[in-house]
Design a protein around this motif. Structure first.
Motif, PDB file in Angstrom:
ATOM      1  N   MET A 104       0.837  -1.180   0.000  1.00 42.18           N
ATOM      2  CA  MET A 104       0.000   0.000   0.000  1.00 42.18           C
ATOM      3  C   MET A 104       0.881   1.243   0.000  1.00 42.18           C
ATOM      4  O   MET A 104       1.938   1.269   0.617  1.00 42.18           O
ATOM      5  N   MET A 105       0.417   2.271  -0.665  1.00 38.98           N
ATOM      6  CA  MET A 105       1.173   3.510  -0.769  1.00 38.98           C
ATOM      7  C   MET A 105       0.332   4.668  -0.222  1.00 38.98           C
ATOM      8  O   MET A 105      -0.890   4.623  -0.242  1.00 38.98           O
ATOM      9  N   ALA A 106       1.023   5.709   0.247  1.00 35.05           N
ATOM     10  CA  ALA A 106       0.357   6.919   0.716  1.00 35.05           C
ATOM     11  C   ALA A 106       1.048   8.108   0.077  1.00 35.05           C
ATOM     12  O   ALA A 106       2.275   8.168  -0.001  1.00 35.05           O
ATOM     13  N   SER A 107       0.246   9.062  -0.373  1.00 36.56           N
ATOM     14  CA  SER A 107       0.767  10.285  -0.962  1.00 36.56           C
ATOM     15  C   SER A 107       1.062  11.293   0.153  1.00 36.56           C
ATOM     16  O   SER A 107       0.515  11.195   1.250  1.00 36.56           O
ATOM     17  N   THR A 108       1.895  12.283  -0.141  1.00 36.07           N
ATOM     18  CA  THR A 108       2.212  13.305   0.861  1.00 36.07           C
ATOM     19  C   THR A 108       0.968  14.075   1.283  1.00 36.07           C
ATOM     20  O   THR A 108       0.915  14.597   2.381  1.00 36.07           O
ATOM     21  N   SER A 109      -0.052  14.130   0.437  1.00 35.38           N
ATOM     22  CA  SER A 109      -1.291  14.826   0.810  1.00 35.38           C
ATOM     23  C   SER A 109      -2.072  14.062   1.883  1.00 35.38           C
ATOM     24  O   SER A 109      -2.949  14.612   2.525  1.00 35.38           O
ATOM     25  N   GLU A 110      -1.732  12.780   2.091  1.00 37.94           N
ATOM     26  CA  GLU A 110      -2.399  11.959   3.094  1.00 37.94           C
ATOM     27  C   GLU A 110      -1.637  11.914   4.418  1.00 37.94           C
ATOM     28  O   GLU A 110      -2.066  11.238   5.353  1.00 37.94           O
ATOM     29  N   PHE A 111      -0.516  12.628   4.513  1.00 41.20           N
ATOM     30  CA  PHE A 111       0.276  12.621   5.747  1.00 41.20           C
ATOM     31  C   PHE A 111      -0.531  13.181   6.897  1.00 41.20           C
ATOM     32  O   PHE A 111      -1.249  14.163   6.750  1.00 41.20           O
ATOM     33  N   ARG A 112      -0.402  12.567   8.059  1.00 40.86           N
ATOM     34  CA  ARG A 112      -1.020  13.040   9.296  1.00 40.86           C
ATOM     35  C   ARG A 112      -0.190  12.492  10.444  1.00 40.86           C
ATOM     36  O   ARG A 112       0.571  11.535  10.275  1.00 40.86           O
ATOM     37  N   LYS A 113      -0.322  13.105  11.593  1.00 41.85           N
ATOM     38  CA  LYS A 113       0.410  12.624  12.765  1.00 41.85           C
ATOM     39  C   LYS A 113      -0.040  11.208  13.091  1.00 41.85           C
ATOM     40  O   LYS A 113      -1.229  10.909  13.080  1.00 41.85           O
ATOM     41  N   GLY A 114       0.928  10.348  13.387  1.00 47.85           N
ATOM     42  CA  GLY A 114       0.613   8.968  13.741  1.00 47.85           C
ATOM     43  C   GLY A 114       0.604   8.014  12.567  1.00 47.85           C
ATOM     44  O   GLY A 114       0.555   6.801  12.772  1.00 47.85           O
TER      45      GLY A 114
END
Length: 188
Positions: free
Chosen positions: A1-11
């Motif tokens: 699974m991948m996450a984009s920088t726009s999906e960054f959040r604490k934790g």
């Protein structure tokens, strides 16, 4: 699974250099010249090291395959803390260094979430508040009524916390596990 920088959040847990990290802090930056980027501070879930990393806007990072299990704390022996899976009754131990500050608040019977990476227990997530008994404290002195006066008290886990003067040995108090502060007395 991948996450984009726009999906960054604490934790958010991400994989960097084949090691799981959690995002401690992040900031989206749009300079007047050049492309936008994201400054992050990440903490290793294996070693506890904190790093600063910068990602270009739109970069993708991998999400580590981690498993969380509910486990019940049983006892400590030397440097090892023993837990039991509440579903399968399997037992395992977690080394003191992997527990971090959580070792100050665990007590027999406490159910917590344990994180596993590649089959190895790497950390625990405590509830925000725990009720724990006072093992030792000095009696409060009558007439010592300075505002917000506190005294040290040793919890059943061995951790020392500041409590109000009216708290006595044997009292059960509520502690905020995020800050380590006394919240209220639950019962005598």
């Amino acid at each position: 699974m991948m996450a984009s920088t726009s999906e960054f959040r604490k934790g958010l847990k991400i994989l960097l250099d084949n090691e799981p990290f959690t995002i401690v802090d992040f900031q989206h930056v749009k300079p007047g010249k050049g492309g936008a980027f994201v400054r992050t501070r990440v903490k290793s879930l294996l070693s506890g090291n904190v790093l600063d990393r910068t990602f270009r806007s739109g970069d993708k990072v991998e999400i580590p395959e981690m498993e969380e299990k509910q486990m019940q704390y049983m006892y400590a022996e030397g440097e090892n803390y023993y837990f039991m899976d509440v579903n399968t009754y399997d037992q395992l131990f977690i080394e003191e260094e992997n527990l971090g500050d959580a070792r100050n608040y665990v007590k027999e019977g406490l159910t917590i979430n344990v994180s596993f990476y590649k089959g190895k227990a790497i950390g625990v997530e405590l509830p925000n508040f725990v009720d724990i008994a006072i093992a030792k404290t000095e009696p409060g002195i009558k007439g010592d009524t300075a505002q917000n006066a506190t005294k040290p008290a040793e919890l059943e886990s061995g951790y020392v916390v500041q409590v109000p003067l009216f708290v006595e040995e044997g009292d059960i108090i509520k502690i905020d596990t995020r800050s380590g502060q006394y919240i209220t007395r639950v019962s005598k």
